[in-house]
Design an enzyme around this catalytic site. Structure first.
Site, PDB file in Angstrom:
ATOM      1  N   ASP A 110       0.849  -1.189   0.000  1.00 21.56           N
ATOM      2  CA  ASP A 110       0.000   0.000   0.000  1.00 21.56           C
ATOM      3  C   ASP A 110       0.895   1.254   0.000  1.00 21.56           C
ATOM      4  O   ASP A 110       2.094   1.169   0.283  1.00 21.56           O
ATOM      5  CB  ASP A 110      -0.889  -0.059   1.249  1.00 21.56           C
ATOM      6  CG  ASP A 110      -1.757   1.162   1.398  1.00 21.56           C
ATOM      7  OD1 ASP A 110      -2.478   1.500   0.441  1.00 21.56           O
ATOM      8  OD2 ASP A 110      -1.727   1.781   2.483  1.00 21.56           O
TER       9      ASP A 110
ATOM     10  N   ASP B 103      -0.268   5.227   0.830  1.00 25.51           N
ATOM     11  CA  ASP B 103      -0.544   6.197   1.903  1.00 25.51           C
ATOM     12  C   ASP B 103      -0.627   5.499   3.258  1.00 25.51           C
ATOM     13  O   ASP B 103      -1.415   4.571   3.430  1.00 25.51           O
ATOM     14  CB  ASP B 103      -1.875   6.911   1.650  1.00 25.51           C
ATOM     15  CG  ASP B 103      -1.885   7.737   0.371  1.00 25.51           C
ATOM     16  OD1 ASP B 103      -0.904   8.454   0.135  1.00 25.51           O
ATOM     17  OD2 ASP B 103      -2.873   7.668  -0.383  1.00 25.51           O
TER      18      ASP B 103
END
EC number: 3.1.3.18
Length: 227
Positions: free
Chosen positions: A13, A15
């Protein structure tokens, strides 16, 4: 944690996992709010709202002040303003979390194939990865609008597994929120979580994951120890 045995790829991922992007969101959202005649909000407020894609974020931000009808009436204008502000500062205020580059380097060195899957729009994601020196690590990058459905739907993770021609059991997902864990569970991928990101205001310990790792470097070491 034998679920990590045989892992040959990682889906990471963006953010809250690789980059602390809340300061970017803060500038862009308050720029948008100013255009709409609304006052500024705090980074702490924004941190509770990110992770489920731009549309969800903007609706949540506007819901602080307006009802559903008003939000619908101004949504297109608000979204346009937000995207304009975000693209103008994208990456300028965001910082890498500790040991991200070291962790990605270690994963590459042990032969893991890497993908980045984020709910951030791809138009924001591609330049951000490049600016932060991350783009060279990833064979595949999917943003929140790259595919018909985004996390917590398993589709983006399933798509990476197909791209890599690997069964989900050999592809570990690494993220900071329940979105990542739910997507991984539904896809059949093992999942590791980091404790420092944005989990919608919930404790990382409440997430159904296969382990908490303090950094991506720790994740790389853990994966290597099981292989």
């Amino acid at each position: 944690m034998s679920v990590l045995a045989g892992v040959r790829a990682a889906i990471i991922d963006l953010d809250g996992t690789m980059l602390d992007t809340i300061p970017d969101f803060h500038v862009a959202i308050n720029g948008m709010r100013a255009e709409l005649g609304l006052g500024p909000i705090t980074q702490q407020q924004i941190a509770l709202m990110v992770g489920k894609g731009s549309e969800n974020l903007i609706r949540s931000v506007l819901a602080l002040d307006w009802d559903a009808d008003r939000i619908e009436a101004v949504f297109a204008q608000a979204m346009d303003a937000y995207q304009r502000h975000y693209l103008s500062i994208n990456g300028n205020h965001s910082v890498l979390y500790p040991d991200v580059i070291a962790g990605l380097t270690a994963m590459q060195a042990q032969g893991l194939r890497l993908a980045c899957v984020t709910n951030k729009p791809i138009a924001f994601t591609t330049p951000l990865l490049k600016q932060k020196g991350l783009n060279g690590f990833f064979e595949v990058v999917y943003g929140g609008d790259s595919l018909p459905r985004k996390k917590p739907d398993p589709l983006p993770l399933q798509t990476v597994c197909a791209d890599f021609d690997l069964p989900p059991s050999q592809v570990v997902a690494i993220g900071d929120s329940s979105n990542d864990a739910q997507a991984a569970r539904a896809a059949g991928c093992p999942v590791l979580t980091v404790p420092y990101g944005y989990n919608h205001g919930e404790s990382i310990h409440d997430i159904d994951s296969d382990g908490i790792v303090n950094t991506l470097l720790e994740a790389a070491s853990l994966i290597r120890s099981h292989n």
